[in-house]
Design a protein around this motif. Structure first.
Motif, PDB file in Angstrom:
ATOM      1  N   HIS A 175     -50.356  -9.884  98.213  1.00  0.00           N
ATOM      2  CA  HIS A 175     -51.513 -10.188  97.372  1.00  0.00           C
ATOM      3  C   HIS A 175     -51.330  -9.663  95.939  1.00  0.00           C
ATOM      4  CE1 HIS A 175     -55.626 -11.197  96.394  1.00  0.00           C
ATOM      5  NE2 HIS A 175     -55.834  -9.920  95.964  1.00  0.00           N
ATOM      6  N   THR A 176     -51.152  -8.396  95.805  1.00  0.00           N
ATOM      7  CA  THR A 176     -51.124  -7.806  94.467  1.00  0.00           C
ATOM      8  C   THR A 176     -49.861  -8.201  93.712  1.00  0.00           C
ATOM      9  OG1 THR A 176     -52.373  -5.914  95.301  1.00  0.00           O
ATOM     10  CG2 THR A 176     -51.276  -5.662  93.179  1.00  0.00           C
ATOM     11  N   LYS A 177     -48.712  -8.104  94.337  1.00  0.00           N
ATOM     12  CA  LYS A 177     -47.457  -8.400  93.646  1.00  0.00           C
ATOM     13  C   LYS A 177     -47.394  -9.855  93.175  1.00  0.00           C
ATOM     14  CE  LYS A 177     -42.439  -8.391  94.204  1.00  0.00           C
ATOM     15  NZ  LYS A 177     -41.331  -8.148  95.121  1.00  0.00           N
ATOM     16  N   PRO A 178     -47.733 -10.860  94.034  1.00  0.00           N
ATOM     17  CA  PRO A 178     -47.647 -12.262  93.553  1.00  0.00           C
ATOM     18  C   PRO A 178     -48.562 -12.518  92.364  1.00  0.00           C
ATOM     19  CG  PRO A 178     -47.717 -12.182  95.948  1.00  0.00           C
ATOM     20  CD  PRO A 178     -48.003 -10.831  95.484  1.00  0.00           C
ATOM     21  N   ILE A 179     -49.755 -11.944  92.405  1.00  0.00           N
ATOM     22  CA  ILE A 179     -50.686 -12.173  91.308  1.00  0.00           C
ATOM     23  C   ILE A 179     -50.175 -11.530  90.031  1.00  0.00           C
ATOM     24  CG2 ILE A 179     -53.022 -11.696  90.484  1.00  0.00           C
ATOM     25  CD1 ILE A 179     -53.983 -11.936  93.362  1.00  0.00           C
ATOM     26  N   LEU A 180     -49.645 -10.310  90.152  1.00  0.00           N
ATOM     27  CA  LEU A 180     -49.116  -9.623  88.973  1.00  0.00           C
ATOM     28  C   LEU A 180     -47.916 -10.386  88.396  1.00  0.00           C
ATOM     29  CD1 LEU A 180     -49.324  -5.870  90.094  1.00  0.00           C
ATOM     30  CD2 LEU A 180     -50.812  -7.067  88.470  1.00  0.00           C
ATOM     31  N   GLU A 200     -58.860 -10.711  86.183  1.00  0.00           N
ATOM     32  CA  GLU A 200     -58.966 -10.162  87.532  1.00  0.00           C
ATOM     33  C   GLU A 200     -58.052  -8.952  87.732  1.00  0.00           C
ATOM     34  OE1 GLU A 200     -58.094 -13.229  90.253  1.00  0.00           O
ATOM     35  OE2 GLU A 200     -59.797 -14.482  89.668  1.00  0.00           O
ATOM     36  N   ILE A 201     -57.295  -8.587  86.694  1.00  0.00           N
ATOM     37  CA  ILE A 201     -56.309  -7.518  86.858  1.00  0.00           C
ATOM     38  C   ILE A 201     -56.938  -6.163  87.190  1.00  0.00           C
ATOM     39  CG2 ILE A 201     -56.219  -6.962  84.372  1.00  0.00           C
ATOM     40  CD1 ILE A 201     -53.217  -6.454  84.786  1.00  0.00           C
ATOM     41  N   GLU A 202     -58.099  -5.905  86.588  1.00  0.00           N
ATOM     42  CA  GLU A 202     -58.725  -4.607  86.797  1.00  0.00           C
ATOM     43  C   GLU A 202     -59.137  -4.442  88.264  1.00  0.00           C
ATOM     44  OE1 GLU A 202     -62.422  -1.894  85.106  1.00  0.00           O
ATOM     45  OE2 GLU A 202     -61.973  -3.881  84.194  1.00  0.00           O
ATOM     46  N   PHE A 203     -59.765  -5.505  88.800  1.00  0.00           N
ATOM     47  CA  PHE A 203     -60.189  -5.447  90.198  1.00  0.00           C
ATOM     48  C   PHE A 203     -58.983  -5.376  91.125  1.00  0.00           C
ATOM     49  CE2 PHE A 203     -61.044  -7.754  94.137  1.00  0.00           C
ATOM     50  CZ  PHE A 203     -62.052  -6.960  94.684  1.00  0.00           C
ATOM     51  N   LEU A 204     -57.918  -6.135  90.805  1.00  0.00           N
ATOM     52  CA  LEU A 204     -56.719  -6.186  91.656  1.00  0.00           C
ATOM     53  C   LEU A 204     -56.036  -4.827  91.718  1.00  0.00           C
ATOM     54  CD1 LEU A 204     -54.798  -8.032  93.289  1.00  0.00           C
ATOM     55  CD2 LEU A 204     -53.553  -8.446  91.149  1.00  0.00           C
ATOM     56  N   LEU A 205     -55.865  -4.207  90.566  1.00  0.00           N
ATOM     57  CA  LEU A 205     -55.171  -2.907  90.534  1.00  0.00           C
ATOM     58  C   LEU A 205     -56.040  -1.818  91.164  1.00  0.00           C
ATOM     59  CD1 LEU A 205     -53.585  -3.036  86.935  1.00  0.00           C
ATOM     60  CD2 LEU A 205     -52.489  -3.438  89.140  1.00  0.00           C
TER      61      LEU A 205
END
Length: 615
Positions: free
Chosen positions: A121-126, A138-143
């Motif tokens: 989830h996190t790595k593909p989005i980043l 959405e980066i703040e919520f993801l991290l």
């Protein structure tokens, strides 16, 4: 016996102690091994916590880089975080994720959730945000979500490490409890099964060493100390029995020694009385009475015979009672060595012959009280007394023989000296009387006066010789010995002359026989008289010394007119007497002129005591 040994081995105190010590050592080794294993497992927990904590910073760093729109740096940060998740520290967790979920522990589940969220989830989005393919809003919520999962993982790593430490402490407490329990058991065994029995054994041993053999040790059980206590009790009982028997033997030996001491003292006193008896007059009656007391008041009878007599010349009885064995009127049977009566006495061990060699002096007859058997020590005692009586009687006979021999020898000396002095003087006077008679018959009166003068001189000489012989015959050797006798002789010679006479006596370390002392005294007297009557000197020296070769040398010197050329004619009977006495001592008289004037008479001989062979 084998079953007893097996039981003894199973219940052995040393077996208990060995097993307890082995248990303690085993527990210690196990605790050390498990502690080492737990610490080995927890060795990388701190590094894992540190590494998982660094992933939070890496996550924030990725967000910071993306905000700055640095695509290359963002990709590198994402790749670095991925490498961190794939670190060898997490290899075990990756391996456990391959197992079924029901086998996962809490740490594995948190690791799986955080890693799966990062990976899928996190790595593909980043990555998409870095390439501009996804909105950055959405980066703040993801991290934030990834950081929360990472925090939960870090917390779980910390909890897992703390759990290992708690387990290690719990295990160590358990090991301590087991060790204390086993140590308490060993202490109990040492206290109750070793220390207490050993204390009893030591205390009992001290009391037994002090002489109390009634002590016993009471140790229950079936171990070695019980066996030792039982053996100790048997030993104590055996020692007590042996000591009791030993005391009885000591008492018996003490009584025997006292008895032997009495016997030896009696024999010693008897021998001493025999040796000290004057002129062989031994008191047989007192000895017989004392012997009867030593024997226990047995009745004794002593009969002494002459060499050919049939009746005793001396018959002594203890208790003032006579025996039927040897009465005064019928004692010849006891005298005869081959008689049936003596054979009967000897066979009954009641007759003890007084014999030495072939000489039979008599017999000691003993009558036992109550017809009891004579003990061996009493038999030996009476026989020893009989032997001492035989020695005493033999010494008395020998002394009588010596006295007779001495008397005959002295008579021979007196006869010889009378012949050499008075006999010749009287012969000379008889010749002068014959001359006087012939002159009277022929009426030659002018010749009578010289003859009368010679008769007067001859009579004076004979009278003087008679006095000298009487003085010589009266010589005696008192308790002072030779030196005192010589000093007495010198004093007598000084009274008869104005000549200075000196005595130099140096024989204090040389023992002389009685006959040697007599001969030396007579030689000194004759030589002194010759010096007084014929030397016409002023000084006389009598010297008696010991030479370097252990000989005795006698010298009599005067400072007179000297000797004639034919000394054998000079006082010929005096020289003859001295020569004969010197030959009896194994020497020869030498008459020589003295240097400086005068005469020296010397004589040297070897004393009999120094001629004895040395063993």
């Amino acid at each position: 016996m084998s079953e007893r040994k097996k039981q003894h081995f199973i219940n052995s105190v040393m077996s208990y102690i060995t097993l307890s010590l082995a248990t303690i050592i085993g527990i210690t080794l196990i605790s050390i091994f498990i502690s080492f294993w737990v610490t080995e497992l927890a060795d990388k927990d701190a590094q894992a916590i540190n590494l998982s904590g660094s992933m939070r910073m890496q996550t924030y760093y990725i967000g910071l880089v993306l905000e700055r729109e640095n695509v290359e740096a963002a990709q590198q940060a994402i790749e670095k975080l991925q490498n961190t998740w794939n670190s060898p520290l997490f290899a075990q967790q990756h391996a456990l994720l391959q197992e079924p979920k029901q086998q996962h522990n809490l740490l594995t589940r948190h690791f799986g959730i955080a890693y799966t969220n990062w990976l899928h989830h996190t790595k593909p989005i980043l990555m998409a945000m870095a390439k501009g393919q996804h909105k950055r809003s959405e980066i703040e919520f993801l991290l934030e979500n990834q950081v929360l999962l990472t925090d939960a993982l870090v917390t779980q790593f910390q909890n897992d490490a703390e759990r290992k430490i708690v387990n290690l402490r719990t295990f160590q407490l358990l090991v301590l409890l087991i060790t204390v329990s086993v140590g308490s058991l060993v202490f109990y065994l040492l206290k109750n099964r070793i220390e207490r029995p050993l204390s009893q054994l030591t205390e009992t041993a001290e009391k037994i060493g002090a002489g109390d053999f009634s002590q016993r040790v009471d140790v229950g059980g079936t171990d070695e100390l019980t066996l030792l206590a039982n053996t100790f009790n048997r030993m104590s009982e055996s020692i007590a029995n042996s000591y009791s028997k030993l005391e009885e033997r000591v008492d018996e030996r003490t009584r025997a020694l006292k008895q032997h001491n009495i016997v030896l003292d009696f024999l010693f006193q008897t021998a001493r009385n025999i040796l000290e008896s004057p002129n062989g007059q031994f008191d047989f009656q007192t000895t017989v009475e004392n012997l009867s007391k030593v024997l226990g008041d047995h009745k004794l009878e002593l009969c002494l015979f002459t060499e050919r007599g049939e009746k005793p010349y001396l018959q002594l009885v203890s208790h003032n009672k006579a025996f039927a064995h040897c009465e005064q009127t019928n004692c010849s049977e006891c005298r005869n060595q081959d008689s049936s009566m003596q054979a009967l006495l000897l066979s009954r061990k009641t007759g003890f012959p007084i014999t030495i060699g072939e000489r039979h002096f008599g017999i000691i007859d003993l009558q036992l009280n109550n017809e009891q058997e004579l003990p061996e020590w009493q038999h030996a005692l009476v026989q020893s007394v009989a032997n001492q009586f035989a020695i005493a009687l033999s010494m008395s006979e020998q002394k009588d023989k010596e006295n007779r021999f001495v008397m005959l020898s002295e008579r021979t000396v007196i006869a010889r000296e009378l012949h050499d002095s008075l006999a010749q003087a009287l012969s000379y006077l008889q010749i002068q009387v014959t001359r006087l008679q012939k002159s009277h018959d022929k009426q030659k009166y002018e010749l009578q006066q010289p003859i009368i003068d010679e008769l007067r001189e001859g009579l004076s000489s004979a009278y003087r010789q008679l006095r000298e012989l009487l003085t010589t015959f009266r010589l005696k050797m008192d308790e002072g010995g030779l030196q005192a006798a010589l000093e007495n002789t010198v004093a007598q010679l000084r009274e008869r002359s104005n000549i200075s006479i000196q005595l130099d006596y140096k024989l204090k370390n040389v023992p002389l026989a009685a006959s040697e002392e007599i001969h030396l005294l007579q030689i000194v007297r004759e030589a002194g008289q010759n010096a007084i009557h014929h030397s016409k000197g002023r000084n006389v020296l009598i010297e008696l010394i010991q030479t370097s070769d252990n000989k005795v040398q006698l010298a009599v010197e005067d400072d007179g007119i000297g000797i004639p050329q034919t000394p054998e004619k000079f006082n010929h009977y005096g020289l003859a007497i001295m020569n004969e006495r010197s030959r009896n001592l194994g020497g020869a008289i030498e008459v020589q002129p003295r240097s400086g004037g005068g005469t020296r008479i010397s004589f040297t001989f070897m004393p009999s005591i120094t001629r004895q062979p040395i063993a």
